[in-house]
Design a protein around this motif. Structure first.
Motif, PDB file in Angstrom:
ATOM      1  N   TYR A  14      18.247  32.920  36.222  1.00 17.08           N
ATOM      2  CA  TYR A  14      17.080  32.854  37.321  1.00 17.08           C
ATOM      3  C   TYR A  14      15.836  33.569  36.807  1.00 17.08           C
ATOM      4  CZ  TYR A  14      18.773  37.100  39.217  1.00 17.08           C
ATOM      5  OH  TYR A  14      19.013  38.736  39.217  1.00 17.08           O
ATOM      6  N   CYS A  24      10.133  37.639  43.620  1.00 18.35           N
ATOM      7  CA  CYS A  24      10.429  36.321  43.634  1.00 18.35           C
ATOM      8  C   CYS A  24      11.604  36.212  42.734  1.00 18.35           C
ATOM      9  CB  CYS A  24       9.226  35.342  43.389  1.00 18.35           C
ATOM     10  SG  CYS A  24       7.958  35.642  44.295  1.00 18.35           S
ATOM     11  N   GLU A  26      13.979  32.985  41.579  1.00 14.36           N
ATOM     12  CA  GLU A  26      14.105  31.503  41.479  1.00 14.36           C
ATOM     13  C   GLU A  26      15.278  31.232  40.750  1.00 14.36           C
ATOM     14  OE1 GLU A  26      12.867  29.706  43.815  1.00 14.36           O
ATOM     15  OE2 GLU A  26      11.268  30.868  44.723  1.00 14.36           O
ATOM     16  N   TYR A  58       2.490  28.903  43.490  1.00 19.36           N
ATOM     17  CA  TYR A  58       3.681  28.679  43.446  1.00 19.36           C
ATOM     18  C   TYR A  58       4.153  27.301  43.504  1.00 19.36           C
ATOM     19  CZ  TYR A  58       7.818  31.455  44.419  1.00 19.36           C
ATOM     20  OH  TYR A  58       9.139  32.066  44.414  1.00 19.36           O
ATOM     21  N   PHE A  62       7.681  25.946  41.638  1.00 16.86           N
ATOM     22  CA  PHE A  62       8.937  25.988  42.439  1.00 16.86           C
ATOM     23  C   PHE A  62       8.546  25.451  43.770  1.00 16.86           C
ATOM     24  CE2 PHE A  62       8.338  29.936  40.119  1.00 16.86           C
ATOM     25  CZ  PHE A  62       9.404  29.852  39.089  1.00 16.86           C
ATOM     26  N   SER A  65      11.529  25.942  46.452  1.00 10.27           N
ATOM     27  CA  SER A  65      11.767  27.009  46.695  1.00 10.27           C
ATOM     28  C   SER A  65      12.226  27.420  48.176  1.00 10.27           C
ATOM     29  CB  SER A  65      10.880  28.118  46.249  1.00 10.27           C
ATOM     30  OG  SER A  65      11.171  29.456  46.588  1.00 10.27           O
ATOM     31  N   LYS A  66      12.955  28.441  48.509  1.00  8.06           N
ATOM     32  CA  LYS A  66      13.356  28.689  49.908  1.00  8.06           C
ATOM     33  C   LYS A  66      12.078  29.401  50.717  1.00  8.06           C
ATOM     34  CE  LYS A  66      18.280  28.881  49.444  1.00  8.06           C
ATOM     35  NZ  LYS A  66      19.482  29.512  49.978  1.00  8.06           N
ATOM     36  N   GLN A  67      11.444  30.319  49.607  1.00  2.00           N
ATOM     37  CA  GLN A  67      10.300  31.094  50.569  1.00  2.00           C
ATOM     38  C   GLN A  67       8.924  30.367  49.847  1.00  2.00           C
ATOM     39  OE1 GLN A  67      10.723  35.016  48.554  1.00  2.00           O
ATOM     40  NE2 GLN A  67      10.532  34.294  46.338  1.00  2.00           N
ATOM     41  N   LEU A  68       8.815  29.027  49.564  1.00  2.00           N
ATOM     42  CA  LEU A  68       7.733  28.512  49.217  1.00  2.00           C
ATOM     43  C   LEU A  68       6.597  28.552  50.330  1.00  2.00           C
ATOM     44  CD1 LEU A  68       5.975  26.749  47.582  1.00  2.00           C
ATOM     45  CD2 LEU A  68       6.928  24.631  48.486  1.00  2.00           C
ATOM     46  N   LYS A  92      14.115  22.984  38.809  1.00  2.00           N
ATOM     47  CA  LYS A  92      14.137  23.049  40.356  1.00  2.00           C
ATOM     48  C   LYS A  92      15.129  23.232  41.125  1.00  2.00           C
ATOM     49  CE  LYS A  92      10.776  18.969  39.771  1.00  2.00           C
ATOM     50  NZ  LYS A  92      10.689  17.570  40.006  1.00  2.00           N
ATOM     51  N   THR A  93      14.889  23.788  42.265  1.00  2.00           N
ATOM     52  CA  THR A  93      15.763  24.067  43.318  1.00  2.00           C
ATOM     53  C   THR A  93      15.904  23.033  44.355  1.00  2.00           C
ATOM     54  OG1 THR A  93      14.321  25.648  44.269  1.00  2.00           O
ATOM     55  CG2 THR A  93      15.790  26.620  42.737  1.00  2.00           C
TER      56      THR A  93
END
Length: 535
Positions: A14, A24, A26, A58, A62, A65-68, A92-93
């Motif tokens: 990661y 961050c 990822e 960002y 990503f 991303s959960k925090q995008l 990618k997540t």
């Protein structure tokens, strides 16, 4: 510091970097391998470059991303429209609905546990194995347990002091009631380094400010006397006699002598080179740069090593087991050292006291302190010697006061006591109220030093003998026109009152303090006559 890391739970790589003061992390779908790390590092370098040039977006890298959303709020204040992704799909997540801001976006720094592990992985490359083991133990057993779930920027000075106070309440080793000040300081040192580094990277006020280390007592020095050393060497097992001769008369540390190899023993130059040491059963470099040194052999050490060479000279280590491996100091201490001290009735002391014994014996014998410091590998040369060992060698530093005592005794033996006439002494006592027994230097105080005791033991001076001198005719003062009247008080006074005429004057004048006198040259009045100038 941007890095590619692996998650232990899944074994997947990661990204780990900082953007807009938010850490961050990822996740990728790539397994840990050299090729995948190289591939991800190339992308990370691109991200880092864009962050520095302020062109990084960002969502471009990503989008799932959960925090995008939290990052985009920091970037623009509101979420922008979706744009195509420019990153390899394998990175990618999966998109996750965001309902609240993540903790990482709210804080100015990462969690303590995450940053502590990151700090350790960055620093361990410059540490010795023993220091890595010790620091890892402090992190796992104390620091992460206490501060792990908290963001580093939320740890305040009060939290640090509370933690230190709690350490002081923990039981110590070897049945001690609490941890020693030295041990507490060793736990606080990594905490200080972690929080200081975090404050520098994430730009928040450091919490570890004006927190001084606990005061540590003086080094526990309990050297053996030369008689005790002789008893130990006469009584110890024959197969360990050479070992303890070298320990006592070279000042080597435990790891240095346990790791000593024959390749570092030079019989021709009579030197022992300290190049390696054994710590926790592993070979290490010496403790400090000054610890790498050449030790000169005394004749006793030379003979002991020659005898030892007949036993282990075909192997690698000077003092080795039957299998040729380095000896274990814990095993020797338990089976040889402590039973030997009990047998001789000596106080229990750790084997390291052999090093202190070497220092005290060398100082007591008059060896140069600079040479002793070099032999022992001290970093502060003579300062360490005098600070730790001088109290065991009082005559070296003259801190016992004996030099001054001898000087005073020698000087005062040649000087007689002043003789005070008893009649004059009684007259002074009568008018002053002072006890005559407390006047004069012949009465020594009850508490006497060695100097005054030496004075008392000197032979008494002989009584002064009267000298028969021819009688001279009485002196007749010249009849001068300007001669002052004779104001001599009581011309028939004895010698004591003439020597102290103010006593008689005080009787007639009523003065308690002698009046001021204008002196007249001796040639202007008869000898033995006291002259006063009248107002």
């Amino acid at each position: 510091m941007p890095n590619i890391r692996v998650r232990k739970e899944t074994g997947l790589l990661y990204f780990d970097f900082q953007y807009l003061k938010v850490r961050c992390r990822e996740q990728s779908l790539l397994e840990d391998s050299k090729l995948n790390r190289k591939k991800m590092q190339k992308v990370l370098d691109e991200i880092t470059g864009k962050i520095k040039s302020r062109t990084f977006c960002y969502r471009d890298y990503f989008p799932g991303s959960k925090q995008l959303l939290a990052i985009e709020l920091l970037e623009n204040g509101s979420p922008p429209e979706s744009i195509p992704s420019r990153i390899d799909p394998s990175f990618k997540t999966q998109p996750t609905p965001i309902t609240t801001l993540p903790v990482q976006a709210q804080a100015n720094g990462p969690l303590f546990s995450d940053f502590a592990n990151q700090w350790y992985s960055e620093m361990e490359v410059g540490w010795k194995r023993s220091h890595r083991t010790t620091t890892r133990g402090v992190l796992n057993n104390s620091l992460i347990h206490q501060f792990g779930p908290r963001p580093v920027n939320e740890i305040k000075k009060g939290d640090i002091l509370t933690f230190r106070a709690s350490l002081a309440k923990l039981p110590g080793i070897k049945n001690k009631e609490s941890l020693s000040a030295s041990r507490i300081n060793h736990i606080m040192t990594p905490l200080r380094m972690i929080l200081t580094e975090a404050a520098d990277r994430y730009e928040f006020a450091p919490a570890f400010i004006n927190i001084k280390p606990l005061r540590v007592g003086k080094t526990d020095v309990q050297p053996f006397t030369i008689q005790e050393v002789q008893d130990i060497l006469r009584t110890v097992r024959a197969d360990f006699k050479n070992y303890y001769i070298v320990r006592f008369f070279t000042g080597t540390r435990t790891g240095e002598i346990d790791g000593l190899k024959w390749q570092y023993v030079d019989f021709e130059r009579r030197t022992i080179s300290i190049k390696e040491t054994i710590v926790n059963d592993y070979e290490e470099t010496p403790k400090t740069g000054e610890s790498e040194r050449d030790i000169q052999m005394s004749q006793m050490v030379f003979d002991a090593l020659l005898a030892q060479h007949k036993v282990t000279g075909q192997g690698v280590y000077v003092f080795a087991t039957s299998a040729g491996t380095p000896i274990s100091h814990r095993n020797i201490s338990k089976r040889v050292w402590y039973p030997l001290l009990r047998l001789l009735g000596l106080k229990k002391r750790v084997p390291y006291q052999t090093r202190h014994t070497f220092a005290t014996l060398m100082l007591a014998s008059g060896e140069a302190p600079e040479w002793i410091a070099r032999q022992m590998g001290h970093t502060t040369t003579t300062e360490m010697l005098f600070r730790v060992y001088s109290r065991f060698i009082p005559n070296l530093t003259r801190q016992d006061g004996s030099a001054f005592e001898r000087l005073m005794a020698a000087q005062m033996q040649d000087q007689p006591h002043p003789i005070v006439d008893p009649q004059s002494l009684n007259e002074v006592s009568a008018h002053s109220g002072i006890n005559p027994n407390s006047i004069g230097v012949n009465h020594l105080p009850k508490t006497q030093s060695r100097a005054t005791k030496a004075i008392e033991q000197t032979p008494q001076l002989p009584e002064p003998q009267a000298i028969n001198q021819p009688k001279l005719p009485p002196f007749a003062p010249p009849n001068l026109p300007n001669q002052l009247p004779d104001t001599r008080v009581n011309p028939n006074a004895d010698a004591a009152l003439i020597a102290n005429p103010w006593l008689e004057i005080a009787k007639h004048s009523g003065h308690s303090v002698p009046p001021k006198v204008n002196s007249i040259p001796p040639s202007d009045h008869p000898a033995g006559t006291l002259l006063l100038r009248r107002p």
